[in-house]
Design a protein around this motif. Structure first.
Motif, short mmCIF file in Angstrom:
data_model
loop_
_atom_site.label_atom_id
_atom_site.label_comp_id
_atom_site.label_asym_id
_atom_site.label_seq_id
_atom_site.Cartn_x
_atom_site.Cartn_y
_atom_site.Cartn_z
N LEU A 81 1.35 9.35 -5.86
CA LEU A 81 1.28 10.82 -5.23
C LEU A 81 2.61 11.22 -6.80
CD1 LEU A 81 0.59 12.32 -3.11
CD2 LEU A 81 2.97 12.01 -2.29
N ARG A 101 -9.03 5.48 10.94
CA ARG A 101 -9.25 6.33 9.99
C ARG A 101 -8.18 7.64 10.23
NH1 ARG A 101 -15.45 8.25 9.94
NH2 ARG A 101 -15.63 9.41 11.66
N ALA A 138 -3.56 -0.64 8.47
CA ALA A 138 -4.98 -0.60 8.22
C ALA A 138 -4.89 -1.64 6.53
CB ALA A 138 -5.20 0.76 6.99
N SER A 139 -3.95 -1.46 6.04
CA SER A 139 -3.80 -3.24 5.11
C SER A 139 -3.62 -4.56 6.10
CB SER A 139 -2.63 -2.94 4.32
OG SER A 139 -2.41 -4.37 3.36
N PRO A 190 1.10 -0.82 -0.04
CA PRO A 190 -0.15 -0.05 -0.13
C PRO A 190 0.73 0.89 0.25
CG PRO A 190 -0.48 -1.96 1.56
CD PRO A 190 0.53 -2.09 1.15
N ALA A 235 5.75 16.53 -2.64
CA ALA A 235 5.24 15.98 -1.46
C ALA A 235 5.07 14.76 -1.13
CB ALA A 235 3.48 16.56 -1.90
N ALA A 277 3.00 19.08 3.68
CA ALA A 277 1.91 19.87 4.27
C ALA A 277 2.23 20.73 4.67
CB ALA A 277 0.44 18.78 4.49
N LEU A 321 -0.90 3.32 6.05
CA LEU A 321 -1.82 2.24 5.46
C LEU A 321 -1.44 0.85 5.59
CD1 LEU A 321 -0.60 4.56 2.41
CD2 LEU A 321 -2.79 3.92 2.75
N LEU A 344 4.52 11.10 1.47
CA LEU A 344 3.42 10.79 2.19
C LEU A 344 4.03 10.73 3.38
CD1 LEU A 344 0.60 8.77 0.79
CD2 LEU A 344 1.83 6.67 1.04
N ALA A 371 0.90 3.46 -3.57
CA ALA A 371 0.06 5.01 -3.40
C ALA A 371 1.37 6.56 -3.04
CB ALA A 371 0.21 5.50 -0.97
N LEU A 426 -4.48 7.06 9.20
CA LEU A 426 -4.64 6.68 7.82
C LEU A 426 -3.38 7.26 6.42
CD1 LEU A 426 -7.66 4.92 6.42
CD2 LEU A 426 -5.49 3.52 6.63
N TYR A 427 -3.08 8.24 6.90
CA TYR A 427 -2.40 8.91 5.80
C TYR A 427 -2.36 10.69 5.79
CZ TYR A 427 -6.56 10.71 2.79
OH TYR A 427 -7.32 11.16 2.32
N GLY A 428 -1.34 10.73 5.53
CA GLY A 428 -0.92 12.76 5.28
C GLY A 428 0.10 13.20 4.55
N PRO A 429 0.34 13.81 3.59
CA PRO A 429 1.27 14.07 3.47
C PRO A 429 1.82 15.20 4.47
CG PRO A 429 0.25 14.34 1.97
CD PRO A 429 -0.49 14.06 2.71
#
Lengths: 663, 306
Positions: free
Chosen positions: A143, A562, A168-169, A135, A155, A571, A165, A157, A139, A565-568
C-alpha cells in the motif's frame, strides 16, 4: 500505516534472528551480533556512509567466496553469516518498501535454516509469528509503495484488514500443512540430521554400559498405553528392547543373529477395538541409530509404515535409516511376561552358556542359594530374593566400581546398577541349569497426567532377566532392589509443557503420510455403508480423521471468510446526500401506495416504470430520480438540488393509490 | 445479466499474471522449499511451504477480487490536438460494496498513450485520476482496450485485466506557430478588415494574454489581481478579422493544416474574428467557442480531394 508495516517487519527480523540463535552456539553468536547491530541501526540517527557499506559488502563477498575452500568453513556457517550481514545491511541502508520486503525474505530464510536444523517448538512459534504478521506487513508495504507511485492520499489497511489477512493466512497454512501429501522422496541427501544415540545402537552391551545412559535425562520415547476401553494406564511397564543370551564375562551379546521380516500393518484403521485383555501401546520414538521396537510383552500386532526385523529372542528392530518414528503395537499380557516364543530357545545349551573363565565362587554361590529347591521357579525366587536383600542399588558407580566385573559385584563391592543385578541373576540361574537371558529396555518413566502418556528418558534404561521357569514359558524376573528404579509423576506445569511438546511432536513433527491415509480411510469408512466397514469394526467417532477434517474445515473457513479479509480503514464512508435521501423517500411513498417497480431496475428506469403506469402525478418521482442520478454520477451536486428535491417530494404526495384488481 | 453472459464477458477479459522482481525471488524460494520438503519429509519445511503457498493463494485471490470489482470510464479532455498532451482523467469505481480497491493502475493499450495509478478507491465512491492523453494523428481516433493492473496485496505478482472501452475521440491537427510569412495562409489570401467596436476609450472587457499580443496591451493591476497576464480590450480599438485559407491539394497538407490550426487558435484567443476557406468549404469570420470548435473540426476532418 507505513509505521505498522515497518513495525511488523522489525518484529519478524527479530524473530528470524532469535530462531537462528536457537540452532546452535555458532548461530547464537551470529544472531546476537545481528540483533545488536540491527537494534543500533534502528536507533541511530546519523546518516549512514555508503562507502563504508560498499567496502564491507566487498569484504563479505570475498569471505563468502573463499572461506569454504580456503578456511574450510562449512557452507552452512558461511550462509548464515551472509544472511546476518545482509539483514544488518538492510536495517542500516534500507528506506523503501522494497527494502522491507527483502528484510522479510531474509527473516524467512533464517527461519528456514532454523527449521531445517532444529525441530523445537520454539521454531514452530517463530514460524507461527511469521504466518500471522507477514501478510499484514507485505500488504501495508505494498500500500505504501502504491501511494508513493500514485502520489495520492494516505490510506491504512486497518485492524480488520490486518486481522483478516492474519486469519486467512493461518487457516490456509493449517489447511495446506494438514492436506499436503507427505512425500519423503530422498532424491538428494537425506535430511535426517538429528539422529542421536539411545544406547541401543549395537548388538552388544558391555557390563556397566547402562550407567552411562542412566546419567542422562534425554527423552527417548513417549508411550501411551491404553486398554480396550481406551483408558490410559500409567504402569509402570517393562518396555522390552534387546534380549542377549551370550555372556563372556564382560560383554553380553546375541548368539541368534537370524532374523526375519515381521509382518506389520501400515496403519491401524479407525482405532479398531482391541481383543479382551489386550493393550494398545502408541509409541513416539526419538531418532536412534538403530532403533529397537520397544514394547511390553507379548506383541501380537505391529502397526507401522516401516520394515521391522524380529529375531528368535523376540527382539525387534526397525530396518530403515534413523528417524523419528511413531508406531502402535497391540500386546497381550496374558500370553506371559517373557517375549521369547521360539521353540528353538528351549533346545540344546541355549541360554545356559557360562563364561569360560567364570569365577568358581559364582557357581558355588548359586548352589548355596538354591539349596534344596527342586523347581526352576523356586530356584529363581531364592536367588532373586538374595540379590534384592543383600545387595545395594547404586546407579552412579562410586570410585572403584566403574567397570567392575561380576565377581567384584557379587563378592566385593556388593553395589551396582540394574545391569549387574540382571547379569548376576542370569549367571546364577544358568549355574543351576535354568535358562535365562538378559533383556535391556526401559522401565518406569514419568507419568504425564495431562497428556495421559509416559515419558521415558535415558535414565529409565533398565536391565532384567527372562528365564524359562517352565518348559517353553519364559518369565520376567527383576532382581534390582525395589527403589532402585523409581517411576514418578510430573508436576502440573511440567506436565503441561511436556504435553505441549508431545502435541507438537505428534501433530507437527511426526505428522506423516500414514496419519493422512489413516485419516482419509477413517473418513471414507465413516461415510461407507455399515456392511463395508473394515474387519474388527471401526471405533466410534472420527478421531483418526481429525487432521483431515481440520484441514478441510480451515480451507472452508478461509474461503468463507472472504468478506473480512481486508479493507483500508480510511476509505471514506459514502454520504447520502439530500437528493438520494429524497429519492428513497419518494420511492418508499410510491411503494406504499401500491406502485412497486421490479427490484432490479435502476432509479431512473424505476421512475419511468411508475410514470408509465400512473401518468403525470408520478412525474415528480422522475425528477427525484434524475436529481439522484446527477448527484451520484454527475460532476457535482446539481444546483438547488435540495430545494428541487423537496418541491418534488411535496408534489409527489398527490400520487394516487394503485387500483387493485378484484379477485 | 445472466450467468452465461457474465461468464462470456469474463472469459473475454484476458487475465495475465506476471511476477514482479520480488515475485521471482518468492517463486525461487518456493521452489527451493518445495524441493527440500519433498526430499526430506521435514515437517517444518512443510510448514514453511504451507505458509508460502498460503501467501500465494491470498495474493492471487485478493488480486482477482480487486480487479474484478474495478470499473472505469474515460473523461477525455474537451479539446485534443495531435502530438500534444492533454489532461483528461479516468473515473474509477467499485461495483462491490465491500472492501476498497487498492493500487489500481490503468493504461491505454491502443491509442491515447495515457496511464494513471490510484492507491485506494473507496467501496462506494468514485475516484477521478488525472491522465495525459496524446494522439499521433488527427481526425476520429479510436480508443479501445485498457489494461487495468494491480500488484495488490503483496506486490509479488502483477495481475492484468484487459477491458474493452470503445470510444472515439476527435483529435484536431497539431498546433504549429505560423505568422503571416510562415503560415499556410501565405499560399492563400489573408483578408484583414479593420472594424470599430464603438466609442473610443470605452472598456469592453479583459481577456488572458496570448503569445503575440503587444506587451503594452497588458493591464498590470488586473494581471496582479487575477494571477496571470491579462489584456484589456477597449472600444474604438480595431478588431481584426481574418480568413485562413488552406489548399487541400498542397503536397504538405498536414503541415498546412497544423499551421492553419495554430493560426486559428492564436487569433481567436486574441479576440480576432476568424474565417476559414478549406477547399470548397467556406466559413465566414466569427468569434466564440462554438465557432472555434467548428473551425477545428473542419481542419481535423479535412481530406485531400479525390
Amino acid at each position: 500505516m507505513s509505521r505498522l508495516g515497518a513495525r511488523f517487519t522489525r518484529v519478524l527480523v527479530v524473530v528470524g534472528l532469535l530462531a537462528l540463535a536457537s540452532v546452535d552456539d555458532q548461530g547464537a553468536v551470529l544472531a546476537a551480533v545481528g540483533l545488536v547491530g540491527v537494534a543500533l541501526s534502528w536507533l541511530a540517527t546519523h546518516p549512514h556512509r555508503p562507502r563504508v557499506w560498499a567496502v564491507a559488502t566487498a569484504l563479505v563477498a570475498m569471505f563468502t567466496a573463499l572461506a569454504p575452500s580456503l578456511m574450510l568453513v562449512p557452507w552452512g556457517s558461511v550462509g548464515v553469516a551472509l544472511l546476518v550481514y545482509l539483514q544488518l545491511h538492510r536495517a542500516r541502508t534500507g528506506s523503501g518498501p522494497s527494502d522491507d520486503r527483502v528484510a522479510l525474505v531474509l527473516a524467512l530464510l533464517m527461519l528456514l535454516y532454523a527449521g531445517a536444523s532444529r525441530r523445537s517448538p520454539a521454531v514452530g512459534l517463530a514460524l507461527l509469528t511469521f504466518v500471522l504478521l507477514a501478510p499484514g506487513a507485505l500488504a501495508t508495504l505494498e500500500l505504501r509503495a502504491t501511494e508513493l507511485r500514485a502520489g495520492d492520499a494516505d490510506a491504512a489497511l486497518g485492524r480488520r484488514g490486518i486481522l483478516g489477512l492474519a486469519g486467512a493466512s493461518t487457516l490456509l497454512t493449517a489447511a495446506f500443512f494438514l492436506l499436503l501429501p507427505r512425500i519423503d522422496a530422498e532424491l538428494l541427501a537425506s535430511g535426517q540430521g538429528d539422529a542421536e544415540m539411545s544406547g541401543f545402537e549395537g548388538a552388544d552391551v558391555n557390563l556397566g554400559d547402562l550407567a552411562g545412559l542412566q546419567g542422562s535425562e534425554e527423552l527417548i520415547l513417549r508411550v501411551r498405553v491404553s486398554d480396550a476401553n481406551d483408558e490410559p494406564l500409567y504402569g509402570p511397564f517393562y518396555l522390552r528392547g534387546l534380549a542377549l543370551d551370550w555372556f563372556d564375562g564382560v560383554r553380553w551379546a546375541s548368539s541368534r543373529t537370524a532374523t526375519q521380516r515381521e509382518i506389520v500393518e501400515p496403519y491401524e484403521l479407525g482405532r479398531r477395538r482391541l481383543p479382551p485383555g489386550a493393550l494398545r501401546q502408541e509409541v513416539h520414538l526419538e531418532p536412534t541409530v538403530s532403533a529397537p521396537l520397544f514394547a511390553t510383552p507379548t506383541v501380537t500386532r505391529v502397526f507401522t509404515d516401516e520394515r521391522v526385523q524380529v529375531d528368535e529372542l523376540g527382539g525387534r528392530r526397525f530396518d530403515d535409516a534413523p528417524r523419528r518414528r511413531r508406531y502402535t503395537v497391540w500386546v497381550d499380557p496374558s500370553l506371559g511376561d517373557g517375549a521369547i516364543q521360539s521353540a528353538s530357545a528351549s533346545q540344546g545349551r541355549f541360554a545356559l552358556q557360562l563364561p569360560s573363565e567364570l569365577d568358581p565362587r559364582v557357581r558355588a554361590l548359586a548352589l548355596q542359594l538354591v539349596g534344596d529347591a527342586a523347581t526352576p521357579e523356586e530356584k529363581a525366587r531364592r536367588i532373586t530374593r538374595h540379590l534384592q536383600d543383600t545387595y545395594a542399588y547404586r546407579d552412579i558407580p562410586a570410585e572403584g566400581e566403574a567397570g567392575q566385573g561380576l565377581s567384584a559385584f557379587l563378592f566385593d563391592t556388593r553395589r551396582g546398577h540394574c545391569e549387574y543385578f540382571a547379569t548376576a541373576l542370569a549367571v546364577l540361574l544358568r549355574a543351576v541349569d535354568v535358562r535365562a537371558v538378559v533383556v535391556i529396555g526401559f522401565y518406569g518413566g514419568e507419568w504425564n497426567d495431562v497428556g495421559g502418556h509416559i515419558n521415558v528418558r535415558r535414565s529409565d534404561a533398565h536391565a532384567w532377566v527372562e528365564a524359562e521357569l517352565s518348559p517353553g514359558r519364559w518369565t520376567l524376573l527383576d532382581a534390582t532392589p525395589a527403589g532402585g528404579m523409581n517411576p514418578g509423576d510430573q508436576g502440573l506445569l511440567s506436565a503441561l509443557s511436556d504435553t505441549a511438546t508431545a502435541w507438537w511432536s505428534r501433530w507437527v513433527l511426526d505428522y506423516d503420510l500414514t496419519t493422512q491415509i489413516e485419516g482419509g480411510r477413517a473418513l471414507a469408512n465413516a461415510f461407507a455403508p455399515s456392511g463395508d466397514a473394515a474387519p474388527g469394526g471401526p471405533a466410534p467417532g472420527l478421531a483418526s480423521a481429525t487432521p483431515i477434517l481440520v484441514g478441510l474445515g480451515a480451507l472452508v473457513l478461509a474461503v468463507g471468510a472472504r468478506g473480512a479479509l481486508y479493507g483500508p480503514s480510511k476509505a471514506p464512508r459514502r454520504v447520502i446526500g439530500p437528493e438520494e435521501r429524497a429519492w428513497r423517500e419518494g420511492l418508499t411513498l410510491a411503494q406504499r401506495r401500491g406502485h412497486d417497480p421490479p427490484a432490479a431496475l435502476p432509479p431512473v428506469e424505476a421512475a419511468e416504470w411508475i410514470v408509465a403506469r400512473v401518468g403525470e402525478p408520478a412525474r415528480p418521482l422522475l425528477t427525484l430520480a434524475w436529481l439522484h442520478h446527477e448527484a451520484r454520477y454527475g460532476p457535482g451536486p446539481p444546483p438547488d438540488g435540495a430545494s428541487r428535491a423537496k418541491a418534488a417530494l411535496r408534489a409527489l404526495r398527490l400520487l394516487p393509490r394503485a387500483v387493485r384488481p378484484i379477485s | 445479466m445472466t450467468w452465461r453472459e457474465r461468464w462470456a464477458l469474463q472469459s473475454r477479459q484476458r487475465v495475465r499474471v506476471r511476477p514482479t522482481r520480488e515475485g521471482w525471488w518468492f517463486l525461487l524460494l518456493l521452489g527451493g522449499v518445495t524441493l527440500g520438503a519433498f526430499n526430506t519429509g521435514n515437517n517444518l519445511l512443510y510448514l514453511c511451504l504451507s505458509a508460502l503457498l498460503s501467501l500465494l493463494v491470498i495474493q492471487n485471490v485478493l488480486a482477482e477480487w480487486n480487479l474484478r470489482a474495478a470499473r472505469l470510464r474515460r473523461r477525455l479532455p474537451p479539446e485534443l490536438f495531435s502530438f500534444e498532451q492533454a489532461e483528461g482523467a479516468y473515473v474509477l469505481w467499485s461495483v462491490r460494496p465491500g472492501p476498497a480497491l487498492v493500487g489500481i493502475r490503468v493504461e491505454e493499450l491502443d491509442e491515447g498513450g495515457a496511464q494513471a495509478e490510484v492507491s485506494v478507491v473507496p467501496p462506494t465512491g468514485e475516484v477521478e485520476v488525472p491522465a495525459a492523453f496524446t494522439f499521433g494523428g488527427r481526425g476520429w481516433q479510436r480508443l479501445g482496450r485498457v489494461r487495468v493492473s494491480s500488484t495488490w496485496p503483496f506486490g509479488l505478482f502483477s495481475r492484468d485485466r484487459h477491458l474493452e472501452l470503445r470510444e472515439e475521440a476527435l483529435v484536431f491537427p497539431a498546433r504549429r506557430p505560423g505568422g503571416a510569412q510562415a503560415s499556410g495562409a501565405e499560399r492563400g489570401v489573408e483578408v484583414e478588415t479593420p472594424r470599430r467596436r464603438g466609442g473610443a476609450g470605452e472598456l469592453l472587457g479583459a481577456r488572458p494574454y496570448v503569445e503575440g499580443d503587444p506587451l503594452r496591451g497588458v493591464h498590470w493591476p488586473t494581471s496582479a489581481r487575477v494571477g496571470r497576464p491579462m489584456v484589456i480590450e477597449r472600444a474604438g480599438e480595431e478588431t481584426r478579422s481574418r480568413v485562413v485559407r488552406v489548399d487541400l491539394g498542397a503536397p504538405q497538407l498536414e503541415d498546412e493544416l497544423s499551421r492553419a490550426c495554430g493560426q486559428i487558435v492564436t487569433a481567436l484567443s486574441r479576440g480576432e474574428r476568424v474565417g476559414l476557406e478549406l477547399g470548397e468549404e467556406r466559413v465566414s469570420p466569427q468569434q466564440g467557442g462554438a465557432h472555434r470548435r467548428r473551425l477545428l473540426t473542419a481542419l481535423a476532418l479535412a481530406e485531400r480531394p479525390r
